[in-house]
Design a protein around this motif. Structure first.
Motif, mmCIF file in Angstrom:
data_model
loop_
_atom_site.group_PDB
_atom_site.id
_atom_site.type_symbol
_atom_site.label_atom_id
_atom_site.label_comp_id
_atom_site.label_asym_id
_atom_site.label_seq_id
_atom_site.Cartn_x
_atom_site.Cartn_y
_atom_site.Cartn_z
ATOM 1 N N ARG A 23 0.745 -1.063 -0.387
ATOM 2 C CA ARG A 23 0.120 0.041 0.080
ATOM 3 C C ARG A 23 1.093 1.286 -0.634
ATOM 4 O O ARG A 23 0.744 2.138 -0.145
ATOM 5 C CB ARG A 23 -0.722 0.247 1.493
ATOM 6 C CG ARG A 23 -2.198 -1.020 1.083
ATOM 7 C CD ARG A 23 -3.444 -0.736 2.498
ATOM 8 N NE ARG A 23 -4.118 -1.518 1.922
ATOM 9 C CZ ARG A 23 -4.225 -2.375 2.963
ATOM 10 N NH1 ARG A 23 -4.300 -2.197 4.207
ATOM 11 N NH2 ARG A 23 -5.906 -3.044 2.948
ATOM 12 N N HIS A 24 1.976 1.432 0.553
ATOM 13 C CA HIS A 24 3.450 2.228 0.672
ATOM 14 C C HIS A 24 3.332 2.899 -0.317
ATOM 15 O O HIS A 24 3.240 3.572 -0.607
ATOM 16 C CB HIS A 24 3.884 2.271 1.915
ATOM 17 C CG HIS A 24 4.852 3.167 2.380
ATOM 18 N ND1 HIS A 24 4.471 4.407 2.791
ATOM 19 C CD2 HIS A 24 6.462 3.941 1.559
ATOM 20 C CE1 HIS A 24 5.307 5.312 3.194
ATOM 21 N NE2 HIS A 24 6.253 4.669 2.399
ATOM 22 N N GLN A 27 0.664 3.726 -3.149
ATOM 23 C CA GLN A 27 1.057 5.340 -3.183
ATOM 24 C C GLN A 27 2.157 6.604 -2.665
ATOM 25 O O GLN A 27 1.635 7.420 -3.423
ATOM 26 C CB GLN A 27 1.349 5.963 -1.066
ATOM 27 C CG GLN A 27 1.104 7.104 -1.152
ATOM 28 C CD GLN A 27 -0.736 7.713 -0.707
ATOM 29 O OE1 GLN A 27 -2.042 7.317 -0.592
ATOM 30 N NE2 GLN A 27 -0.873 8.852 -1.286
ATOM 31 N N ASN A 30 1.315 6.152 -7.044
ATOM 32 C CA ASN A 30 0.616 7.269 -7.686
ATOM 33 C C ASN A 30 0.843 8.787 -7.171
ATOM 34 O O ASN A 30 0.298 10.070 -7.451
ATOM 35 C CB ASN A 30 -0.526 7.261 -6.879
ATOM 36 C CG ASN A 30 -1.290 6.193 -6.400
ATOM 37 O OD1 ASN A 30 -1.515 6.054 -8.850
ATOM 38 N ND2 ASN A 30 -1.982 5.452 -6.143
ATOM 39 N N ASP A 31 1.774 9.290 -5.498
ATOM 40 C CA ASP A 31 2.227 10.882 -5.556
ATOM 41 C C ASP A 31 3.083 10.961 -7.231
ATOM 42 O O ASP A 31 3.055 12.331 -7.270
ATOM 43 C CB ASP A 31 2.677 10.333 -4.353
ATOM 44 C CG ASP A 31 1.378 10.754 -3.351
ATOM 45 O OD1 ASP A 31 0.370 11.049 -3.225
ATOM 46 O OD2 ASP A 31 2.128 10.988 -1.985
ATOM 47 N N GLN A 101 -8.983 12.939 -1.906
ATOM 48 C CA GLN A 101 -7.261 13.330 -1.809
ATOM 49 C C GLN A 101 -6.802 14.302 -1.169
ATOM 50 O O GLN A 101 -5.811 13.818 -0.623
ATOM 51 C CB GLN A 101 -7.182 13.161 -3.306
ATOM 52 C CG GLN A 101 -5.593 12.851 -3.146
ATOM 53 C CD GLN A 101 -4.803 12.691 -4.861
ATOM 54 O OE1 GLN A 101 -6.055 12.737 -5.687
ATOM 55 N NE2 GLN A 101 -3.742 12.952 -4.671
#
Ligand SMILES: Nc1ncnc2c1ncn2[C@@H]1O[C@H](COP(=O)(O)OP(=O)(O)OP(=O)(O)O)[C@@H](O)[C@H]1O
Ligand SMILES: [Mg+2]
Length: 208
Positions: A23-24, A27, A30-31, A101
């Protein structure tokens, strides 16, 4: 019992670690993708009509709740979470995933940096816009850093406990708000706390 059969407690812990690492990583990817799109001028919004902001706020609070619980487990006095939200915000057109978001970015920052007192989320409608605020009683941000934290990869502190992130949440959030025609800014005082505000223009339903 796992999907493919029973797992031991030790294996379960390993699976949890693996899931949380994935998940990290997602993230992070995506960032980095978001900031690249923003810098290339290619970030498009997916605007939906008639978005219920109260539903979106509730979804974000549900996502932030486990982060707060995790933080509170490490504190002697838990952080109080206060909601000051107008309950019938009118339907509006926006990219609801992106607004979520932004809110989640601001709330997770407040949770990450606050170790005593409270965090307040407020959402109001004022004339032709909505005003959101995430206020905390954390350490505050030095005056000279208050503009710089909106630059990619800039963090206000270098203490190891608080540099886990990447420094992308705020620049992405500001760009997403500005893409909607709103503004995002900070007010902060060292030793007292920090409030991030953002506005979102009200776009009422198109008459049929
Ligand atoms: N509520 C807050 N209280 C104190 N400092 C803050 C707060 N919010 C942001 N900051 C400061 O601004 C910096 C930049 O925030 P930003 O959200 O862009 O990055 P990050 O949280 O460090 O990492 P990321 O969001 O990419 O996981 C933070 O590292 C921190 O130094
Ligand atoms: Mg952040």
């Amino acid at each position: 019992m796992g999907v493919a059969g029973p797992v031991t407690d030790e294996q379960l812990t390993m699976l949890h670690t693996s899931l949380s690492s994935s998940r990290h990583l997602l993230q992070l990817i995506n960032d980095v993708l978001d900031i690249s799109k923003i810098q290339a001028g290619k970030l498009g919004l997916y605007i939906e009509e008639d978005v219920n902001l109260n539903d979106e706020i509730k979804a974000v609070i549900d996502m932030a709740e486990p982060l707060l619980q995790k933080q509170n487990a490490m504190l002697e006095q838990p952080i109080r979470f206060i909601q000051d939200i107008d309950h019938d915000l009118p339907l509006t057109a926006c990219d609801r995933r992106r607004i979520r978001q932004v809110l989640l970015n601001l709330l997770s920052n407040a949770i990450k940096f606050t170790e005593q007192g409270s965090i307040t989320l407020s959402a109001k409608k004022k004339e032709k816009e909505f005003i959101f605020a995430v206020m905390d009683t954390g350490p505050g941000i030095p005056q000279e850093m208050q503009a710089r934290i909106f630059e990619p990869f800039v963090q206000a502190t270098d203490d190891i406990k608080h540099t886990q992130g990447t420094g992308l949440g705020l620049p992405i959030s500001r760009s997403l708000v500005e893409a909607h025609g709103g503004e995002l800014w900070v007010e902060s005082k060292m030793g007292e706390g920090t409030t991030f505000f953002f506005t979102l223009p009200f776009r009422p339903p198109i008459p049929q």
